[in-house]
Design an enzyme around this catalytic site. Structure first.
Site, PDB file in Angstrom:
ATOM      1  N   GLN A   1       2.010  -6.165  -3.412  1.00 46.16           N
ATOM      2  CA  GLN A   1       2.136  -5.632  -1.763  1.00 46.16           C
ATOM      3  C   GLN A   1       4.040  -5.035  -1.590  1.00 46.16           C
ATOM      4  OE1 GLN A   1       1.546  -9.676  -3.332  1.00 46.16           O
ATOM      5  NE2 GLN A   1      -0.643  -8.668  -2.734  1.00 46.16           N
TER       6      GLN A   1
ATOM      7  N   GLY B   1      -4.587  -4.281  -3.570  1.00 47.79           N
ATOM      8  CA  GLY B   1      -5.502  -2.848  -4.400  1.00 47.79           C
ATOM      9  C   GLY B   1      -4.694  -1.529  -4.899  1.00 47.79           C
ATOM     10  N   HIS B   2      -5.191  -1.511  -5.283  1.00 46.68           N
ATOM     11  CA  HIS B   2      -3.902  -0.544  -6.765  1.00 46.68           C
ATOM     12  C   HIS B   2      -5.230   0.840  -6.811  1.00 46.68           C
ATOM     13  CE1 HIS B   2      -0.176  -3.471  -7.262  1.00 46.68           C
ATOM     14  NE2 HIS B   2      -0.816  -3.263  -5.579  1.00 46.68           N
TER      15      HIS B   2
ATOM     16  N   LYS C   1       1.650   1.857  -5.197  1.00 45.68           N
ATOM     17  CA  LYS C   1       1.986   1.517  -6.514  1.00 45.68           C
ATOM     18  C   LYS C   1       1.707   1.676  -7.661  1.00 45.68           C
ATOM     19  CE  LYS C   1       2.290  -2.905  -4.527  1.00 45.68           C
ATOM     20  NZ  LYS C   1       2.020  -2.666  -3.148  1.00 45.68           N
TER      21      LYS C   1
ATOM     22  N   ASP D   1       1.398  -1.319  -0.333  1.00 45.28           N
ATOM     23  CA  ASP D   1       0.042   0.274   0.119  1.00 45.28           C
ATOM     24  C   ASP D   1       1.188   0.870  -0.019  1.00 45.28           C
ATOM     25  OD1 ASP D   1      -2.004  -1.790   0.369  1.00 45.28           O
ATOM     26  OD2 ASP D   1      -1.981  -1.870   2.473  1.00 45.28           O
TER      27      ASP D   1
HETATM   28  P1  GDP Z   1      -1.002   0.222  -3.848  1.00 45.85           P
HETATM   29  O1  GDP Z   1      -1.375  -0.940  -3.539  1.00 45.85           O
HETATM   30  O2  GDP Z   1       0.623   0.882  -3.645  1.00 45.85           O
HETATM   31  O3  GDP Z   1      -1.188   0.859  -4.956  1.00 45.85           O
HETATM   32  O4  GDP Z   1      -1.299   1.116  -2.757  1.00 45.85           O
HETATM   33  P2  GDP Z   1      -3.036   1.458  -2.018  1.00 45.85           P
HETATM   34  O5  GDP Z   1      -3.575   2.235  -3.167  1.00 45.85           O
HETATM   35  O6  GDP Z   1      -3.489   0.439  -1.724  1.00 45.85           O
HETATM   36  O7  GDP Z   1      -2.926   2.512  -1.240  1.00 45.85           O
HETATM   37  C1  GDP Z   1      -2.471   3.667  -1.265  1.00 45.85           C
HETATM   38  C2  GDP Z   1      -3.623   5.040  -1.032  1.00 45.85           C
HETATM   39  O8  GDP Z   1      -2.742   6.538  -0.650  1.00 45.85           O
HETATM   40  C3  GDP Z   1      -4.145   4.990  -1.833  1.00 45.85           C
HETATM   41  O9  GDP Z   1      -5.677   5.333  -1.224  1.00 45.85           O
HETATM   42  C4  GDP Z   1      -4.039   6.508  -2.746  1.00 45.85           C
HETATM   43  O10 GDP Z   1      -4.740   6.410  -3.588  1.00 45.85           O
HETATM   44  C5  GDP Z   1      -3.313   7.244  -1.523  1.00 45.85           C
HETATM   45  N1  GDP Z   1      -1.923   7.846  -1.709  1.00 45.85           N
HETATM   46  C6  GDP Z   1      -1.351   7.349  -2.680  1.00 45.85           C
HETATM   47  N2  GDP Z   1      -0.607   8.207  -2.854  1.00 45.85           N
HETATM   48  C7  GDP Z   1      -0.131   9.118  -2.457  1.00 45.85           C
HETATM   49  C8  GDP Z   1       0.265  10.709  -1.492  1.00 45.85           C
HETATM   50  O11 GDP Z   1       1.144  11.026  -2.128  1.00 45.85           O
HETATM   51  N3  GDP Z   1      -0.841  11.097  -1.191  1.00 45.85           N
HETATM   52  C9  GDP Z   1      -1.820  10.684  -0.506  1.00 45.85           C
HETATM   53  N4  GDP Z   1      -2.519  11.362   0.870  1.00 45.85           N
HETATM   54  N5  GDP Z   1      -1.993   9.609  -0.797  1.00 45.85           N
HETATM   55  C10 GDP Z   1      -1.687   9.423  -1.370  1.00 45.85           C
HETATM   56  P1  IMO Z   2      -1.103  -4.523  -2.120  1.00 43.94           P
HETATM   57  O1  IMO Z   2      -0.786  -4.547  -3.568  1.00 43.94           O
HETATM   58  C1  IMO Z   2      -1.128  -4.520   1.876  1.00 43.94           C
HETATM   59  C2  IMO Z   2      -1.085  -8.684   3.458  1.00 43.94           C
HETATM   60  C3  IMO Z   2      -1.891  -9.260   4.059  1.00 43.94           C
HETATM   61  C4  IMO Z   2      -1.836 -10.273   5.365  1.00 43.94           C
HETATM   62  C5  IMO Z   2      -0.758 -10.872   4.693  1.00 43.94           C
HETATM   63  C6  IMO Z   2      -0.863 -12.221   3.772  1.00 43.94           C
HETATM   64  O2  IMO Z   2      -1.916  -3.789  -2.135  1.00 43.94           O
HETATM   65  O3  IMO Z   2       0.283  -3.447  -1.384  1.00 43.94           O
HETATM   66  P2  IMO Z   2      -2.603 -12.845   1.632  1.00 43.94           P
HETATM   67  O4  IMO Z   2      -4.044 -12.313   1.676  1.00 43.94           O
HETATM   68  O5  IMO Z   2      -1.356 -12.434   1.059  1.00 43.94           O
HETATM   69  O6  IMO Z   2      -2.554 -13.920   2.482  1.00 43.94           O
HETATM   70  O7  IMO Z   2      -2.338 -11.783   3.059  1.00 43.94           O
HETATM   71  O8  IMO Z   2      -0.370  -9.861   3.471  1.00 43.94           O
HETATM   72  N1  IMO Z   2      -1.203  -8.181   2.474  1.00 43.94           N
HETATM   73  C7  IMO Z   2      -1.118  -7.229   1.609  1.00 43.94           C
HETATM   74  N2  IMO Z   2      -1.471  -6.109   2.747  1.00 43.94           N
HETATM   75  N3  IMO Z   2      -1.009  -4.996   0.935  1.00 43.94           N
HETATM   76  C8  IMO Z   2      -1.027  -5.667   0.398  1.00 43.94           C
HETATM   77  O9  IMO Z   2      -1.271  -5.562  -1.385  1.00 43.94           O
HETATM   78  C9  IMO Z   2      -0.935  -6.142   0.442  1.00 43.94           C
HETATM   79  N4  IMO Z   2      -1.472  -8.095   0.043  1.00 43.94           N
HETATM   80  C10 IMO Z   2      -1.720  -9.657   1.165  1.00 43.94           C
HETATM   81  O10 IMO Z   2      -2.892  -8.242   5.106  1.00 43.94           O
HETATM   82  O11 IMO Z   2      -1.532  -9.286   6.191  1.00 43.94           O
HETATM   83 MG    MG Z   3      -2.463  -1.341  -1.693  1.00 45.99          MG
END
Ligand code: GDP
Ligand code: IMO
Ligand code: MG
Length: 425
Positions: free
Chosen positions: A225, A40-41, A16, A13
């Site tokens: 991840q 979840g991207h 990415k 998270d």
């Molecule tokens: P990912 O899994 O690495 O793609 O990240 P996620 O989407 O799960 O979580 C990142 C969250 O932070 C999302 O809600 C993005 O919209 C948000 N986000 C990304 N970059 C920034 C930033 O620079 N500032 C803020 N405030 N939010 C951001």
């Molecule tokens: P993105 O790509 C954050 C965590 C889960 C759990 C562990 C194992 O959005 O960054 P699994 O479902 O793989 O058996 O879970 O890994 N986890 C993540 N945490 N971002 C993710 O993906 C994750 N994918 C799995 O919360 O602790």
């Molecule tokens: Mg994510």
């Protein structure tokens, strides 16, 4: 032309999805190389927000082709849902012909999800905190040589193969847990979704990617991840079931190590983790709550509150080493605006010693973080577009991180929108 790899350096998270979207216009192919719908991207642009689970984050650019690579595990039901949502928003990927699926990617069956849930339930307090998407059991069947692959869905005897694996899962569930929940509804959805997936190009992706390289086209491998969730090097056993590190791009796409070019490592200006497991810099206090509130730190896939804490340099250095990171991206710097002081963990007190590296065991022995106090900045960053607008104290934080980590911070993200991104170098 080499393949650039973009991946997370913390516990996932890091942002990415946003950064892949920002960089996509410069690439011909975006390829996801591991993980599955546990990811979840999130992408935001033009006032719209999308969360992608299995589909690569390059789909919004006209000339960019997107590949779900062989290292990914696919839940057809989730993938169909993603496709439907995108179609409703005016992005029909079937019509656009911009999504390809590797024949060698493994399938998540409804019974893999039952096994995931049953395993977690059995573990009780010590559970991983899995997203329960069936990731672990599917990778277990892959390495156990029982799995079903996307290429199999076109075979005339697919149903029999499916039934054989389901029978095995059912007997495991009965033997280990004494019960099997009804999955007939999900099974119907699964076959319905397969009918949709069969309409997409199912490709020999290792040939495709290598042909892109040969033809001088630009490829970006998108990780899911983060390094600290890597099956080999993460905080085992509180990890996911795939190699989230740069090496995973080689096995997850069928490319040789010498084909890797830039390795773009993403980190948040602080740190988060969702699910169970160790988190040395975790803030279990009001400050942590503030970070969660301001940073909207709730899982993009499960909605669970993310645990929050300060940046952890021993962990980041470890991730940079494992991945051979050549460029850094710092996200969510805007979230720290207004904190009078911020903190960076530079060392751990660990078993009576002060260390600056990631030790073998951080699960049964908790490393105590040693912090450097850093002056915060007050300015709102979300509207800045010029380097000259970066507050001096934020610039000092970036300079400090670059000196500690030994890699330049090339991009700075100051908000969730595509436009809220600065190129620093
Ligand atoms: P990912 O899994 O690495 O793609 O990240 P996620 O989407 O799960 O979580 C990142 C969250 O932070 C999302 O809600 C993005 O919209 C948000 N986000 C990304 N970059 C920034 C930033 O620079 N500032 C803020 N405030 N939010 C951001
Ligand atoms: P993105 O790509 C954050 C965590 C889960 C759990 C562990 C194992 O959005 O960054 P699994 O479902 O793989 O058996 O879970 O890994 N986890 C993540 N945490 N971002 C993710 O993906 C994750 N994918 C799995 O919360 O602790
Ligand atoms: Mg994510």
């Amino acid at each position: 032309m080499a393949v650039d790899v973009l991946l997370g350096l913390q516990w996932g998270d890091e942002g990415k999805g946003k950064i892949v979207d920002v960089l996509s216009a410069g690439y011909d192919l975006i390829a996801r190389f591991q993980g599955g719908p546990n990811a979840g991207h999130t992408l935001e642009f033009d006032g719209k927000k999308f969360v992608l689970n299995t589909i690569p984050s390059g789909i919004f650019f006209e000339n960019t082709i997107n590949l779900i690579g062989n290292g990914v595990v696919i839940d057809p039901i989730t993938l169909k849902k993603e496709l439907d949502k995108l179609k409703d928003a005016g992005h029909d990927l079937l019509a656009k012909k911009n999504l390809l699926i590797a024949k060698k990617a493994h399938l998540i069956l409804p019974t893999h999800q039952l096994l995931d849930a049953a395993n977690e339930k059995k573990m009780g307090e010590g559970k991983i905190g899995s997203t329960l998407k069936g990731i672990g059991p599917t990778y277990m069947d892959k390495t156990g040589r029982n799995g079903l692959r996307i290429g199999d869905i076109t075979l005339p005897d697919f149903k029999e193969r499916y039934q054989k694996l389901v029978d095995k899962h059912v007997s495991m569930l009965l033997q280990l847990y004494g019960e099997v929940a009804d999955f007939s509804e999900r099974e119907a959805l699964f076959f319905e979704a397969l009918d949709v997936l069969r309409q997409f190009p199912l490709v020999d992706s290792e040939h495709l990617v290598n042909n892109y390289i040969k033809d001088g086209k630009k490829v970006l491998a998108e990780g899911a991840q983060g390094a600290m969730l890597d099956i080999d090097f993460g905080s085992y056993p509180f990890v996911t079931s795939s190699n989230t590190t740069a090496a995973g791009a080689c096995t997850g796409l069928g490319i040789a190590p010498q084909q890797i070019g830039e390795v773009i490592g993403i980190f948040k200006a602080y740190c988060t983790r969702v699910g169970g497991g160790p988190f040395p810099t975790e803030l279990d206090d009001e400050m942590g709550e503030e970070l969660r509130r301001i940073g909207h730190e709730f899982g993009a896939t499960t909605g669970r509150p993310r645990r929050t804490g300060w940046i952890d340099l021993p962990a980041l250095k470890y991730a940079i080493m494992l991945n051979g990171v050549t460029q850094l991206v710092m996200t969510k710097a805007d979230v720290l605006s207004g904190f009078e002081k911020i903190y960076a963990c530079t060392h751990y007190n660990y078993l009576g010693e002060q260390i600056d590296y990631m030790p073998y065991d951080i699960c049964s022995v908790k490393p105590e973080p040693v912090y450097k106090e850093i002056d915060g900045w007050n300015e709102d960053l979300t509207g800045i577009t010029e380097l000259s607008e970066i507050p001096a104290k934020l610039q000092s934080y970036i300079d400090f991180l670059e000196a500690e980590l030994g890699v330049p911070v090339k991009y700075l993200s100051v908000g969730p929108d595509r436009k809220q991104t600065l190129v620093l170098h």
